[in-house]
Design a protein around this motif. Structure first.
Motif, PDB file in Angstrom:
ATOM      1  N   CYS A  36       1.008  -1.303   0.023  1.00  0.00           N
ATOM      2  CA  CYS A  36       0.018  -0.134   0.137  1.00  0.00           C
ATOM      3  C   CYS A  36       0.942   1.291   0.073  1.00  0.00           C
ATOM      4  CB  CYS A  36      -1.045   0.054   1.236  1.00  0.00           C
ATOM      5  SG  CYS A  36      -2.251  -1.250   1.287  1.00  0.00           S
ATOM      6  N   GLN A  40       1.091   4.411  -2.828  1.00  0.00           N
ATOM      7  CA  GLN A  40       0.995   5.870  -2.254  1.00  0.00           C
ATOM      8  C   GLN A  40       2.050   6.656  -2.980  1.00  0.00           C
ATOM      9  OE1 GLN A  40       0.157   5.151   1.964  1.00  0.00           O
ATOM     10  NE2 GLN A  40      -2.001   5.215   1.587  1.00  0.00           N
ATOM     11  N   GLN A  44      -0.684   6.513  -6.453  1.00  0.00           N
ATOM     12  CA  GLN A  44      -1.706   5.744  -6.776  1.00  0.00           C
ATOM     13  C   GLN A  44      -2.694   5.743  -5.461  1.00  0.00           C
ATOM     14  OE1 GLN A  44       0.055   2.201  -8.590  1.00  0.00           O
ATOM     15  NE2 GLN A  44       0.341   3.203 -10.473  1.00  0.00           N
ATOM     16  N   ASP A  45      -3.915   5.300  -5.763  1.00  0.00           N
ATOM     17  CA  ASP A  45      -4.586   5.067  -4.265  1.00  0.00           C
ATOM     18  C   ASP A  45      -5.543   3.755  -4.470  1.00  0.00           C
ATOM     19  OD1 ASP A  45      -6.553   5.615  -6.423  1.00  0.00           O
ATOM     20  OD2 ASP A  45      -7.581   7.466  -5.330  1.00  0.00           O
ATOM     21  N   THR A  46      -4.809   2.875  -5.441  1.00  0.00           N
ATOM     22  CA  THR A  46      -5.385   1.583  -5.537  1.00  0.00           C
ATOM     23  C   THR A  46      -4.338   0.461  -5.637  1.00  0.00           C
ATOM     24  OG1 THR A  46      -6.847   0.235  -6.718  1.00  0.00           O
ATOM     25  CG2 THR A  46      -5.473   1.763  -8.077  1.00  0.00           C
ATOM     26  N   THR A  89      -7.145   2.657   3.171  1.00  0.00           N
ATOM     27  CA  THR A  89      -6.620   3.738   2.620  1.00  0.00           C
ATOM     28  C   THR A  89      -6.503   3.502   0.928  1.00  0.00           C
ATOM     29  OG1 THR A  89      -4.207   3.213   2.607  1.00  0.00           O
ATOM     30  CG2 THR A  89      -5.215   4.290   4.407  1.00  0.00           C
ATOM     31  N   MET A  90      -6.872   2.342   0.509  1.00  0.00           N
ATOM     32  CA  MET A  90      -6.730   2.026  -0.983  1.00  0.00           C
ATOM     33  C   MET A  90      -8.369   1.897  -1.493  1.00  0.00           C
ATOM     34  SD  MET A  90      -3.474   1.507  -1.950  1.00  0.00           S
ATOM     35  CE  MET A  90      -3.118   2.926  -1.020  1.00  0.00           C
ATOM     36  N   LYS A  91      -8.617   2.222  -2.792  1.00  0.00           N
ATOM     37  CA  LYS A  91      -9.775   2.342  -3.404  1.00  0.00           C
ATOM     38  C   LYS A  91      -9.768   0.759  -4.269  1.00  0.00           C
ATOM     39  CE  LYS A  91     -10.518   7.045  -4.103  1.00  0.00           C
ATOM     40  NZ  LYS A  91     -10.776   8.189  -4.708  1.00  0.00           N
ATOM     41  N   GLU A 143     -13.325   5.839   5.341  1.00  0.00           N
ATOM     42  CA  GLU A 143     -13.299   5.464   3.844  1.00  0.00           C
ATOM     43  C   GLU A 143     -14.490   6.043   3.513  1.00  0.00           C
ATOM     44  OE1 GLU A 143     -12.739   1.500   1.179  1.00  0.00           O
ATOM     45  OE2 GLU A 143     -12.501   1.404   3.140  1.00  0.00           O
TER      46      GLU A 143
END
Length: 231
Positions: A36, A40, A44-46, A89-91, A143
């Motif tokens: 993760c 970041q 990126q958020d995924t 924190t990830m989509k 979230e």
């Protein structure tokens, strides 16, 4: 980059092989944070380009449910809750069905953690365990900072408030109060919370509880609910 690739390799191997070895399971859980973090750092958020977030969470739920009923939660369990916090924190956001499954597995393990085995391991778990699910619930709320999500989580946590076992009630009330501390300034339409009175009433039942560790928590919980309404 080498650390990131190694982490992703460990994650993929666990998803494919469903390894039963506890050391492999811990490696899998420990690999989630650097994966993760690397995403970041790339802006990126995924994780979807490299592995499926849903599949990772589903595997974590399996690990929690595979824990023996006759033994206290171990390092696999505590690291599972930490890993869920990292993944929040990830989509994309988790689907409600998977969130329910996750909460059921994690909160059941925490709220029913017995005290009959007076070992050093159990004593240590009692000190750190409550903070881990509270942080996990707070991450799920962060979230999706909406009153619907707050109500949705409170409804499940508050199921345990009516338990006949005092330690289960105490842990549920503490988690409910801790969750309300996560209410954010950007909460959407906090005044539109038709079930707030229901939650206040549930907490108010225990203000006069003879157990001090139970009675002091509802006061703060009710205060937080009114703060949310006034905001």
């Amino acid at each position: 980059m080498a650390t990131n690739e190694a982490s992703l390799k460990v994650i993929r191997e666990q998803l494919r092989g469903r390894g039963k070895d506890e050391a492999q399971q811990r490696m899998f859980l420990h690999a989630i944070h650097p994966a993760c973090l690397a995403a970041q750092q790339r802006g990126q958020d995924t994780l979807e380009l490299h592995c499926c977030k849903v599949a990772v969470v589903e595997r974590i739920v399996e690990l929690i449910e595979e824990l023996p009923d006759d033994s206290p939660p171990c390092a696999v369990f505590t690291n599972s809750l930490i890993a869920v916090g990292n993944l929040s924190t990830m989509k994309p956001a988790l689907e409600p069905e998977l969130e329910i499954h996750l909460m059921q597995a994690a909160l059941h393990a925490v709220f029913t953690l017995g005290t009959e085995k007076d070992t050093t391991q159990v004593q240590a778990l009692h000190k750190i365990m409550p903070e881990l699910p509270d942080a996990m619930l707070g991450n799920l709320l962060t979230e999706s900072p909406e009153t619907d999500m707050l109500h949705y989580i409170l409804e499940y946590v508050n199921f345990w408030i009516m338990s006949r076992v005092s330690q289960e009630r105490a842990r549920a009330i503490k988690s409910s109060t801790a969750l309300l501390r996560y209410t954010l300034p950007e909460f959407d339409n906090p005044a539109e919370f038709p079930r707030m009175g229901h939650h206040v009433a549930q907490l108010a039942l225990f203000i006069s509880d003879p157990a001090k560790d139970i009675s002091r928590q509802p006061r703060e919980g009710i205060y937080r609910l009114y703060q949310l309404l006034l905001h």
